[in-house]
Design an enzyme around this catalytic site. Structure first.
Site, PDB file in Angstrom:
ATOM      1  CE  LYS A 204      -2.842   3.289   1.027  1.00  0.00           C
ATOM      2  NZ  LYS A 204      -4.023   3.784   0.393  1.00  0.00           N
ATOM      3  CB  CYS A 258      -2.705   9.199  -0.168  1.00  0.00           C
ATOM      4  SG  CYS A 258      -4.416   9.052   0.334  1.00  0.00           S
TER       5      CYS A 258
END
Ligand code: SAJ
Length: 425
Positions: A204, A258
């Site tokens: 991720k 992010c």
């Protein structure tokens, strides 16, 4: 199946509603009483297409309700924020995840599955979360099942991507992975990829790091080309004609919760090895200064006084200003006090944002584009005839149509303003 989701934000809420739509009894938990009240009375507190209608549907079917405290359930999903810590390498702040896990420990029973969806630093599951549960007497992989399943959805298309995207399920043991797969099989149509927790964590983080590093390369190229008086955008277009090259798009920096956050989680766990990742962050965070430097040269060239910023969000067509380089540029220009600086953004409803485009550009010397909203692609002439100097500096290279009396500057020709004090034009 009864599911308890801790954290009803951008990820936790759509996830809760998606499970509830698929016949799972869902209790959504949040510490914010306003959020709970709003949701239980049928109103969503975040912007996301389709979510409002979906909330009404699951409230009507009695499959979803929001509450302050968790309750016993078969499955627990933790989707709480993991910001950067204020330490040397901006490591991952696990405090919300840890208190979420602590809040469910007294409710846990044999056979329960605990899934962490929050983005976390590599090895957090093994080194931080697992010991917490073991300390309370649980044998992981036998009594309870512990899984990391990172979310990968794009805001604006969450409901669709929750179903269609591939999903990584990383258990502490193979039995844990199996339990996680069973949960997501409820609605996921994409491939469910089985792995262990630490591989899931790292993959991720690397997805977002890959983008950050590649954007840094495009941004660095822009700086080099600006110095060497080469059109960076033409270089990128040309190089990308090669079948195996995909240079990314330069811009005013990298924002959002992010890409601008996750790479530090890796760096802080392995600072000696993560050199390129750290440098990419440095390059991307230096872009606001590069933009401001160009703006000053343009303003000097025209003796300008007023700058109008177009776009404050971290990317186009969203209302999100978190970690936005546009906000940094706006506040730095304001603080420096050299110019009158106005902000215009049709997505951001704040009293310091000018809501009318004509007012925003009246007497302005420069439109500085910092977000790629679709609205900025074409410039209606009537809106702009009161500008003092019709100039656009388009750091996102999105303007496709403008009248010929505009001077259009982007990363392809900003170098023309290098040679001051000789005036350009
Ligand atoms: N940007 C550039 N140049 C580019 C691409 C993006 O400067 O070529 C900038 C954007 O303007 C923005 C930032 O990067 O400031 C991030 O935008 P984004 O659209 O790349 O990503 P996010 O942060 O909205 O969402 C990302 C996605 N990850 C990837 O595409 C690998 C999303 O799938 C993840 O779910 C999300 O992070 C997350 O939650 O991790």
């Amino acid at each position: 199946m009864k599911l308890c989701v801790i954290g009803l934000g951008y990820i936790g809420l759509p996830t809760s509603i998606m499970f509830a739509k698929h016949n799972v009894n869902v209790l959504g938990v949040d510490t914010n009483p306003n959020v709970i009240n709003m949701l239980n009375s049928g109103r969503i507190h975040i912007e996301e297409p389709g979510l409002q209608e979906a909330l009404i549907e699951v409230l009507n079917s009695n499959k979803f309700k929001a509450a302050k405290d968790p309750e016993a359930a078969d499955v627990f999903i933790v989707a709480v924020p993991t910001p950067n810590k204020n330490d040397k390498y901006k490591s991952c702040d696990l405090s919300h995840v840890i208190s979420a896990v602590e809040s469910i420990i007294p409710l846990l029973g044999k056979g329960n599955t605990i899934i962490i969806e929050s983005t976390i630093g590599p090895r957090s599951m093994e080194d931080d979360i697992k010991p917490l549960l073991e300390k309370s007497g649980f044998f992981i992989g036998r009594d309870i099942f512990l899984v990391h399943c990172p979310e990968r959805v794009l805001p604006g298309n969450i409901l669709n991507e929750l179903i269609e995207n591939n999903r990584i399920v990383g258990g502490i043991t193979p039995k844990c992975t199996e339990a996680g797969v069973a949960v997501y099989s409820t609605f996921v149509k994409g491939e469910i990829i089985e792995t262990n927790a630490k591989t899931a964590e790292m993959s991720k983080l690397m997805e977002n790091t890959f983008r950050d590093v590649n954007i840094a390369l495009a941004n660095e190229l822009t700086k080099i080309c600006s110095q060497l008086e080469i059109n960076a955008l033409e270089v990128i277009a040309m190089a990308n004609k090669h079948p195996r090259v995909n240079l990314h798009i330069p811009g005013p920096g990298v924002g959002g919760h992010c890409l601008a956050v996750d790479p530090y989680f890796i760096v802080s766990k392995s600072p000696k090895s993560a050199k390129l990742i750290n440098l990419a962050r440095e390059i991307n965070t230096s872009m606001p200064d590069f933009v401001i430097d160009g703006v000053k040269r343009i303003m000097e060239n025209c003796n300008g006084k007023v700058i109008t910023i177009f776009g404050l969000t971290y990317k186009g067509n969203v209302d999100d200003i978190r970690e936005s380089p546009a906000m940094e540029i706006f506040s730095t220009l304001l603080e420096q006090g050299e110019y009158e600086v106005r902000a215009y953004d049709p997505y951001v409803k704040k009293d310091w944002v000018v809501s009318n485009v004509e007012d925003a550009v009246e007497d302005s010397d420069l439109i500085l584009i910092l977000s790629d909203h679709d609205e900025f692609k074409t410039f209606e002439i009537k809106d702009y005839n009161k500008m003092a100097n019709k100039q656009i500096y388009d750091t996102k290279n999105i303007v496709k149509d403008y009248s010929s009396d505009f001077t259009y500057i982007n990363y392809g020709n900003i170098f023309k303003y290098n040679r001051l004090p000789v005036k350009v034009n």
